[in-house]
Enzyme design. Structure first.
Site, PDB file in Angstrom:
ATOM      1  N   LEU A 181       0.707  -1.360  -0.014  1.00  0.00           N
ATOM      2  CA  LEU A 181       0.105   0.038   0.068  1.00  0.00           C
ATOM      3  C   LEU A 181       0.807   1.320  -0.127  1.00  0.00           C
ATOM      4  CD1 LEU A 181      -2.831  -0.877   2.476  1.00  0.00           C
ATOM      5  CD2 LEU A 181      -2.884  -1.037  -0.117  1.00  0.00           C
TER       6      LEU A 181
ATOM      7  N   GLY B 297       7.146   4.088   3.805  1.00  0.00           N
ATOM      8  CA  GLY B 297       7.706   5.124   4.707  1.00  0.00           C
ATOM      9  C   GLY B 297       9.139   5.067   5.027  1.00  0.00           C
TER      10      GLY B 297
ATOM     11  N   PHE C 229      10.620   4.196   7.643  1.00  0.00           N
ATOM     12  CA  PHE C 229      10.970   3.051   8.338  1.00  0.00           C
ATOM     13  C   PHE C 229       9.925   1.801   8.219  1.00  0.00           C
ATOM     14  CE2 PHE C 229      12.202   6.961  10.538  1.00  0.00           C
ATOM     15  CZ  PHE C 229      13.714   6.624  10.783  1.00  0.00           C
ATOM     16  N   GLY C 230       9.713   1.564   7.038  1.00  0.00           N
ATOM     17  CA  GLY C 230       8.882   0.361   6.933  1.00  0.00           C
ATOM     18  C   GLY C 230       7.998   0.379   5.606  1.00  0.00           C
TER      19      GLY C 230
ATOM     20  N   LYS D 238       1.942  -3.308   8.795  1.00  0.00           N
ATOM     21  CA  LYS D 238       3.322  -2.530   8.658  1.00  0.00           C
ATOM     22  C   LYS D 238       4.515  -3.290   9.023  1.00  0.00           C
ATOM     23  CE  LYS D 238       5.921   1.677  10.146  1.00  0.00           C
ATOM     24  NZ  LYS D 238       5.906   3.004  10.956  1.00  0.00           N
TER      25      LYS D 238
ATOM     26  N   ASP E  39       5.347  13.718  14.309  1.00  0.00           N
ATOM     27  CA  ASP E  39       5.571  13.833  13.004  1.00  0.00           C
ATOM     28  C   ASP E  39       4.135  13.989  12.308  1.00  0.00           C
ATOM     29  OD1 ASP E  39       6.764  13.436  10.438  1.00  0.00           O
ATOM     30  OD2 ASP E  39       6.385  11.437  10.420  1.00  0.00           O
TER      31      ASP E  39
END
Length: 345
Positions: free
Chosen positions: A41, A44, A46-47, A64, A156
């Site tokens: 999908l 990012g 970190f994953g 994730k 964030d």
């Protein structure tokens, strides 16, 4: 045409696809025994997030997946999972399950299919009004006030991390707690990460952060949503951080001609350089702009804002790789610059 349902209190009657669960990370259990992981999908810093289904009941979820080689990388993802497991709010994504298997951490969450907030707002048939903007911002403030009451800061908040539950309703969800931290008011905390365009002055100046840091980010999101313009973005991260450090912005742009004075006051109480003078989430929810949302006139359609917002979204995607994360070397370069040493800010 799509109109936001502006007459319903945003946080009422929001149902999650499953009950809140006491999620603990399962060790050495293969998640593929319970779940089918399907197409990607999104990615990012970190994953990677995948669409998936639970084998037993065919329930749709998102997962994730973060691979780790170092203990620090593992601890970061464990922190995100533990924080998510402690948050039960209708405007915050809900965690379902978690695994540590094969040097990878898997975080299974509810699947949110309405898309990013800004993407939905710029759709041709979406009617953008100031009241619609207030409706979205109130939900964000409500979720953040809940987080802060639990001494959790997101760190964030940005448009990509605010998703719409559906294409029709007015409900949103805050996602991606990869940078989130538990906050102890008796301890100093600094960070060297974030997204430059939405980072607060105390982040780029490597000063103490706190709940007030999230509120600055909300102010930037709100400014962009109301005008289609970004108050501090520069040609690169360095220029953006320089602009943020000065904390100077303006309402002297055409889109703000259609924005109420009370909305501008709301922004002015958030985009304050001195963090102790910044409006808290609790006070934001008491601000006239949000507390009178139900009686606020829908007003004119923000056509100019929408045009500029479309351009903003396109340009942001184009620059995303360059503007996404503030890395330590950029912060060091910034903090040691001749400019910062010699200016009074």
């Amino acid at each position: 045409m799509i109109y936001v349902d502006e007459n319903i209190t945003p946080v009422d009657d929001v149902n999650t696809p499953f009950e809140y669960r006491d999620v603990k990370i399962k060790n050495d259990e293969n998640p593929l025994d319970k779940y089918i992981i399907l197409p990607e999908l999104g990615r990012g810093s970190f994953g990677t997030v995948f669409y998936c289904k639970e084998r037993q009941n065919n329930m749709e979820l998102a997962v994730k997946v973060v691979g780790y080689k170092k203990k620090k990388e593992k601890i970061m993802m464990e922190t995100e999972i533990n924080i998510l497991a402690s948050l039960h709010h209708p405007a915050i994504i809900v965690i379902y399950d978690a695994f540590d298997y094969g040097n990878k951490l898997y975080c299974f969450m509810e699947l949110i299919q309405g898309g990013e907030l800004f993407d939905r707002v710029i759709e041709t048939d979406f009617v953008l009004t100031e009241r619609a903007c207030a409706c979205f911002i109130r939900q964000i403030c409500d979720a953040v006030e809940y987080m802060h009451s639990k001494r959790i800061i997101h760190l964030d908040l940005k448009p990509e991390n605010v998703l719409c539950i559906s294409k029709q309703g007015n409900r949103i969800k805050i996602i991606d707690f990869g940078f989130a931290r538990r906050y102890n008011p008796n301890k100093n905390l600094q960070v060297m990460f974030g997204t430059a365009e939405f980072s607060a002055p105390e982040v780029v100046l490597f000063e103490d952060i706190g709940p007030f840091t999230d509120m600055w980010s909300i102010g930037v999101i709100c400014y962009v949503l109301l005008s289609g313009l970004s108050p501090f973005v520069g040609a690169d991260d360095y220029e953006t951080m320089t602009n943020v450090s000065f904390a100077k912005y303006s309402f002297d742009y055409a889109p703000f001609n259609e924005i109420s004075s009370v909305a501008k006051d709301f922004l002015a109480e958030l985009l304050v350089k001195e963090s102790s003078n910044r409006m808290t989430a609790k006070n934001a929810l008491k601000h006239e702009w949000l507390i009178q949302l139900d009686s606020l006139s829908p007003g004119v359609t923000l056509s100019l804002t929408k045009t500029k917002l479309k351009r903003y979204v396109i340009l942001r995607r184009w620059r995303k790789a360059a503007l996404s994360v503030i890395f330590i070397n950029k912060l060091n370069k910034f903090s040691n610059s001749h400019f910062l040493k010699n200016c009074q800010i």
